[in-house]
Scaffold this active site. Structure first.
Site, short mmCIF file in Angstrom:
data_model
loop_
_atom_site.label_atom_id
_atom_site.label_comp_id
_atom_site.label_asym_id
_atom_site.label_seq_id
_atom_site.Cartn_x
_atom_site.Cartn_y
_atom_site.Cartn_z
N GLY A 18 0.83 -1.20 0.00
CA GLY A 18 0.00 0.00 0.00
C GLY A 18 0.87 1.25 0.00
O GLY A 18 0.36 2.36 0.10
N ASP A 76 8.31 -6.68 4.18
CA ASP A 76 8.05 -6.08 5.48
C ASP A 76 9.35 -5.50 6.01
O ASP A 76 10.42 -6.09 5.83
CB ASP A 76 7.47 -7.10 6.47
N SER A 77 9.23 -4.34 6.62
CA SER A 77 10.46 -3.65 7.03
C SER A 77 10.23 -2.91 8.32
O SER A 77 9.09 -2.77 8.80
CB SER A 77 10.89 -2.68 5.93
N ASP A 155 12.83 8.20 7.21
CA ASP A 155 13.95 8.64 6.37
C ASP A 155 14.63 9.93 6.86
O ASP A 155 15.86 10.02 6.80
CB ASP A 155 13.48 8.84 4.91
N HIS A 180 18.20 -0.96 2.90
CA HIS A 180 17.88 -2.32 3.31
C HIS A 180 16.99 -3.01 2.29
O HIS A 180 17.19 -4.16 1.92
CB HIS A 180 17.17 -2.26 4.67
#
Ligand code: ITT
Length: 209
Positions: A18, A76-77, A155, A180
């Site tokens: 999303g 996923d992070s 960020d 990453h």
């Protein structure tokens, strides 16, 4: 299928997310390998609660694979702050929405260490089956204040090792060098291109790298 990096043939992967900025980053990362990424608009990434990014990504992928045979991945992070014992980690999305960047800065007010890492876990499948997981991390330091307008999430406060800029001060191309997500997706690309030469294993327990 492609014969390797640098061939002209374009491969198409599908991404269930999303987050449009993740989409852009995925295209920048995989574009390096002549792999194009499209969004599977009709799908939503469903997230279970878990401390394990790989488990979250794999579970979300399993649901998607029930409904498509396309080559597809989810990611996923999260941001893992060392002084906070890895918080917010898998809860990064929720913490960003509730506490925001300022909340993390406050939690680190009197911290001795500002070390942190972003982690990413990508789960990839095709022909309706989970095939492989790829994970990566980028270490860095949380700044005293946010800087930069680009990117998303945390960020503005994260400077990866070996640079002075926050992710939010970097153009997409530069973030792609350090991020990453980009590193995990590069693993996927290299694995896929290599497996394509041999023929992708259709029946397999998802492998992790
Ligand atoms: P999906 O639909 O793909 O799940 P999302 O943004 O909700 O999109 P995650 O569930 O993986 O993605 O949440 C990870 C959160 O961690 C994300 O919302 C950010 O707050 C943070 N995060 C992860 N990677 C980041 C990055 O590269 N830059 C900044 N913040 C990041």
């Amino acid at each position: 299928m492609s014969e390797g990096v640098g061939t002209q043939e374009l491969i198409e992967f599908y991404f269930v997310t999303g987050n449009d900025q993740k989409m852009e980053e995925a295209n920048a990362a995989l574009g390096q390998y002549d792999i194009h990424v499209s969004k599977l608009e009709e799908f939503q990434k469903l997230e279970i609660q878990s401390n394990d990014l790989e488990e979250i990504a794999s579970t979300a992928l399993a649901l998607v694979l029930q409904r498509t045979a396309k080559p597809v991945f989810v990611e996923d992070s999260g941001l893992f702050v060392h002084e906070l014992n890895g918080f917010p980690g898998p809860y990064s999305s929720f913490v960003y929405e509730t506490l925001g960047v300022e909340g993390i800065l406050k939690l680190l007010d009197s911290a001795k260490s500002r070390k942190a890492e972003f982690r990413s876990s990508v789960a990839f499948g095709m022909d309706g089956k989970a095939v492989a997981n790829f994970s990566s991390a980028t270490e860095g330091v949380i700044q005293l204040q946010g800087r930069g307008e680009k990117g998303f999430g945390f960020d503005p406060i994260f400077v990866p090792m070996w640079t002075q800029k926050t992710f939010a001060e970097m153009e997409l191309k530069e973030k792609t060098i350090y991020s990453h997500r980009s590193k995990a997706l590069s693993k996927l690309a290299l694995w896929f291109l290599n497996e394509s030469k041999k023929g992708i294993p259709k029946e397999s327990k998802p492998q992790s790298t």
